[in-house]
Design a protein around this motif. Structure first.
Motif, PDB file in Angstrom:
ATOM      1  N   ALA A 196      -1.001   3.109   8.993  1.00  0.00           N
ATOM      2  CA  ALA A 196      -1.827   1.888   8.934  1.00  0.00           C
ATOM      3  C   ALA A 196      -1.531   1.060  10.196  1.00  0.00           C
ATOM      4  N   ALA A 197      -2.019   1.536  11.332  1.00  0.00           N
ATOM      5  CA  ALA A 197      -1.619   0.972  12.629  1.00  0.00           C
ATOM      6  C   ALA A 197      -2.203  -0.411  12.882  1.00  0.00           C
ATOM      7  N   GLN A 198      -3.417  -0.668  12.380  1.00  0.00           N
ATOM      8  CA  GLN A 198      -4.069  -1.939  12.679  1.00  0.00           C
ATOM      9  C   GLN A 198      -3.327  -3.116  12.040  1.00  0.00           C
TER      10      GLN A 198
ATOM     11  N   VAL B 181      -5.295  -9.294  -2.940  1.00  0.00           N
ATOM     12  CA  VAL B 181      -6.054  -8.156  -2.405  1.00  0.00           C
ATOM     13  C   VAL B 181      -6.991  -8.590  -1.292  1.00  0.00           C
ATOM     14  N   GLY B 182      -7.089  -7.734  -0.253  1.00  0.00           N
ATOM     15  CA  GLY B 182      -8.111  -7.908   0.784  1.00  0.00           C
ATOM     16  C   GLY B 182      -7.535  -8.288   2.128  1.00  0.00           C
ATOM     17  N   GLY B 183      -8.304  -7.974   3.180  1.00  0.00           N
ATOM     18  CA  GLY B 183      -7.883  -8.311   4.536  1.00  0.00           C
ATOM     19  C   GLY B 183      -7.781  -9.812   4.734  1.00  0.00           C
ATOM     20  N   PHE B 184      -7.037 -10.190   5.769  1.00  0.00           N
ATOM     21  CA  PHE B 184      -6.828 -11.611   6.069  1.00  0.00           C
ATOM     22  C   PHE B 184      -7.845 -12.115   7.084  1.00  0.00           C
ATOM     23  N   GLY B 185      -8.513 -11.177   7.772  1.00  0.00           N
ATOM     24  CA  GLY B 185      -9.425 -11.558   8.840  1.00  0.00           C
ATOM     25  C   GLY B 185      -8.727 -11.499  10.190  1.00  0.00           C
ATOM     26  N   GLY B 186      -8.109 -10.358  10.480  1.00  0.00           N
ATOM     27  CA  GLY B 186      -7.492 -10.152  11.792  1.00  0.00           C
ATOM     28  C   GLY B 186      -6.216 -10.960  11.991  1.00  0.00           C
ATOM     29  N   VAL B 187      -5.780 -11.005  13.249  1.00  0.00           N
ATOM     30  CA  VAL B 187      -4.517 -11.665  13.595  1.00  0.00           C
ATOM     31  C   VAL B 187      -4.562 -13.150  13.220  1.00  0.00           C
TER      32      VAL B 187
ATOM     33  N   GLY C  33       0.834  -1.195   0.000  1.00  0.00           N
ATOM     34  CA  GLY C  33       0.000   0.000   0.000  1.00  0.00           C
ATOM     35  C   GLY C  33       0.870   1.247   0.000  1.00  0.00           C
ATOM     36  N   THR C  34       2.175   1.037  -0.240  1.00  0.00           N
ATOM     37  CA  THR C  34       3.128   2.148  -0.319  1.00  0.00           C
ATOM     38  C   THR C  34       4.011   1.934  -1.552  1.00  0.00           C
ATOM     39  N   ARG C  35       4.639   3.028  -1.992  1.00  0.00           N
ATOM     40  CA  ARG C  35       5.578   2.927  -3.109  1.00  0.00           C
ATOM     41  C   ARG C  35       6.739   2.007  -2.759  1.00  0.00           C
TER      42      ARG C  35
ATOM     43  N   LEU D  60       2.997  -9.526  -2.971  1.00  0.00           N
ATOM     44  CA  LEU D  60       2.576  -8.210  -2.462  1.00  0.00           C
ATOM     45  C   LEU D  60       1.118  -8.314  -2.023  1.00  0.00           C
ATOM     46  N   SER D  61       0.822  -7.835  -0.824  1.00  0.00           N
ATOM     47  CA  SER D  61      -0.548  -7.865  -0.320  1.00  0.00           C
ATOM     48  C   SER D  61      -1.087  -6.452  -0.173  1.00  0.00           C
ATOM     49  N   LEU D  62      -2.266  -6.213  -0.742  1.00  0.00           N
ATOM     50  CA  LEU D  62      -2.922  -4.905  -0.634  1.00  0.00           C
ATOM     51  C   LEU D  62      -4.263  -5.049   0.065  1.00  0.00           C
TER      52      LEU D  62
HETATM   53  P1  NAP Z   1      -5.293  -0.369   8.832  1.00  0.00           P
HETATM   54  O1  NAP Z   1      -6.313   0.464   9.516  1.00  0.00           O
HETATM   55  O2  NAP Z   1      -4.002  -0.574   9.513  1.00  0.00           O
HETATM   56  O3  NAP Z   1      -5.877  -1.823   8.529  1.00  0.00           O
HETATM   57  C1  NAP Z   1      -7.271  -2.107   8.500  1.00  0.00           C
HETATM   58  C2  NAP Z   1      -7.461  -3.504   7.969  1.00  0.00           C
HETATM   59  O4  NAP Z   1      -7.231  -3.519   6.546  1.00  0.00           O
HETATM   60  C3  NAP Z   1      -6.472  -4.513   8.510  1.00  0.00           C
HETATM   61  O5  NAP Z   1      -6.888  -4.994   9.788  1.00  0.00           O
HETATM   62  C4  NAP Z   1      -6.471  -5.569   7.425  1.00  0.00           C
HETATM   63  O6  NAP Z   1      -7.671  -6.349   7.477  1.00  0.00           O
HETATM   64  C5  NAP Z   1      -6.584  -4.724   6.167  1.00  0.00           C
HETATM   65  N1  NAP Z   1      -5.279  -4.396   5.574  1.00  0.00           N
HETATM   66  C6  NAP Z   1      -4.560  -3.254   5.732  1.00  0.00           C
HETATM   67  N2  NAP Z   1      -3.453  -3.274   4.974  1.00  0.00           N
HETATM   68  C7  NAP Z   1      -3.470  -4.474   4.347  1.00  0.00           C
HETATM   69  C8  NAP Z   1      -2.593  -5.078   3.414  1.00  0.00           C
HETATM   70  N3  NAP Z   1      -1.483  -4.461   2.970  1.00  0.00           N
HETATM   71  N4  NAP Z   1      -2.909  -6.326   2.948  1.00  0.00           N
HETATM   72  C9  NAP Z   1      -4.046  -6.944   3.377  1.00  0.00           C
HETATM   73  N5  NAP Z   1      -4.925  -6.406   4.240  1.00  0.00           N
HETATM   74  C10 NAP Z   1      -4.627  -5.182   4.716  1.00  0.00           C
HETATM   75  O7  NAP Z   1      -5.023   0.187   7.351  1.00  0.00           O
HETATM   76  P2  NAP Z   1      -5.492   1.571   6.666  1.00  0.00           P
HETATM   77  O8  NAP Z   1      -4.889   2.699   7.409  1.00  0.00           O
HETATM   78  O9  NAP Z   1      -6.956   1.492   6.403  1.00  0.00           O
HETATM   79  O10 NAP Z   1      -4.709   1.420   5.283  1.00  0.00           O
HETATM   80  C11 NAP Z   1      -5.103   0.456   4.329  1.00  0.00           C
HETATM   81  C12 NAP Z   1      -3.979   0.289   3.339  1.00  0.00           C
HETATM   82  O11 NAP Z   1      -3.712   1.540   2.701  1.00  0.00           O
HETATM   83  C13 NAP Z   1      -2.669  -0.167   3.982  1.00  0.00           C
HETATM   84  O12 NAP Z   1      -2.210  -1.289   3.306  1.00  0.00           O
HETATM   85  C14 NAP Z   1      -1.731   1.011   3.867  1.00  0.00           C
HETATM   86  O13 NAP Z   1      -0.410   0.626   3.580  1.00  0.00           O
HETATM   87  C15 NAP Z   1      -2.353   1.852   2.756  1.00  0.00           C
HETATM   88  N6  NAP Z   1      -2.259   3.301   3.011  1.00  0.00           N
HETATM   89  C16 NAP Z   1      -2.725   3.829   4.181  1.00  0.00           C
HETATM   90  C17 NAP Z   1      -2.625   5.186   4.408  1.00  0.00           C
HETATM   91  C18 NAP Z   1      -3.104   5.798   5.702  1.00  0.00           C
HETATM   92  O14 NAP Z   1      -2.984   7.029   5.861  1.00  0.00           O
HETATM   93  N7  NAP Z   1      -3.630   5.019   6.645  1.00  0.00           N
HETATM   94  C19 NAP Z   1      -2.048   6.013   3.436  1.00  0.00           C
HETATM   95  C20 NAP Z   1      -1.571   5.451   2.244  1.00  0.00           C
HETATM   96  C21 NAP Z   1      -1.688   4.094   2.043  1.00  0.00           C
HETATM   97  P3  NAP Z   1      -7.719  -7.778   8.224  1.00  0.00           P
HETATM   98  O15 NAP Z   1      -7.696  -7.482   9.690  1.00  0.00           O
HETATM   99  O16 NAP Z   1      -9.005  -8.365   7.752  1.00  0.00           O
HETATM  100  O17 NAP Z   1      -6.514  -8.548   7.787  1.00  0.00           O
END
Ligand code: NAP
Length: 237
Positions: free
Chosen positions: A70-72, A41-47, A8-10, A25-27
């Protein structure tokens, strides 16, 4: 050797490209048309879901190269890797360090509270972080994100654009919209840095949202250092 890179990053995309066929790569699926190569693509379903994926897919090592906010998923990665004893590395780009030129807010609601009435704000926090600002009907907001935000402030304008952004373009944007305040997360990196320099040269007040606390894990700041770690893991496994 089979690596899972949480992206989700460069940096994550560039790392996977350099690792070739060894890495998946997982998004999360937040961006509809990501500019990346092959990926899942897609969440894994938590820890437990992530731990299960690491096990069933026989992942040798996990690299958390997600966005610093992306703290979670970073918390999940730390717990899941520990559960199934898979080595974990976080690739975390350095935060911007320019404290003298900005006000630091501990989180997004605090940033919203710091803004004065009648401000014209460039809200550069991403489509999913606009919510804490929705109550500020006394402010005009310019929002910019890759995907449209689900809800927008009552007063303002939305632009949809992908980084990187140049200093000239950012300066022109801030001027055109008569911006008085810029709100940004401390994302770090060069792709979105120009807005800070543009704001400074135009004497626009910058409010920077501090990075969230992440679990303490082995961390590097650059792609070459992440590649070195992969070589070390290869030597052990
Ligand atoms: P988050 O709050 O930390 O995560 C929420 C849920 O999304 C996670 O529990 C997981 O679901 C799923 N998830 C997040 N990243 C994942 C990945 N790379 N692969 C598979 N599942 C993922 O994340 P967020 O802040 O919503 O960001 C989502 C994505 O956008 C991240 O991958 C991050 O790198 C990218 N991003 C975020 C920001 C930002 O400001 N937060 C900015 C730019 C890019 P499950 O629990 O079901 O596994």
């Amino acid at each position: 050797m089979k690596l899972l890179v949480l992206g989700g990053t460069r940096e994550a995309s560039a790392l996977v490209e350099q690792l070739g066929g060894q890495a998946i790569l997982s998004l999360a699926g937040t961006t509809k048309r990501p500019l990346v190569g092959p990926h899942r693509v897609g969440g894994f379903g938590g820890v437990d879901g992530l731990a299960n994926y690491l096990k069933t897919e026989n992942i040798t090592a996990l690299i958390d190269a997600t966005h610093p906010f992306a703290a979670q998923i970073s918390a999940n990665a730390a717990q899941a890797a520990a559960l199934v004893k898979v080595p974990l590395l976080r690739l975390n780009r350095p935060a911007w360090k320019d404290e003298a030129r900005w006000i630091e807010a501990p989180n997004l609601p605090a940033a919203a509270a710091l803004l004065p009435a009648k401000a014209r704000v460039f809200l550069s926090v991403g489509s999913r972080s606009v919510e804490p600002f929705l109550g500020r009907d006394d402010i005009w907001f310019l929002t910019r994100s890759i995907e449209p935000a689900a809800h927008l402030p009552a007063n303002g304008e939305q632009i949809l654009q992908r980084p990187p952004f140049t200093l000239a373009a950012e300066t022109a944007l801030l001027k055109a919209h008569k911006i008085t305040h810029l709100v940004s997360k401390n994302a770090g990196g060069s792709a979105t840095r120009a807005k800070l320099d543009a704001a400074h040269s135009l004497h626009i007040q910058v409010i920077i949202v501090k990075r969230p606390q992440l679990p303490s894990v082995l961390e590097v700041e650059t792609i070459p250092d992440a590649l070195n770690w992969v070589q070390q893991i290869k030597g052990i496994k």
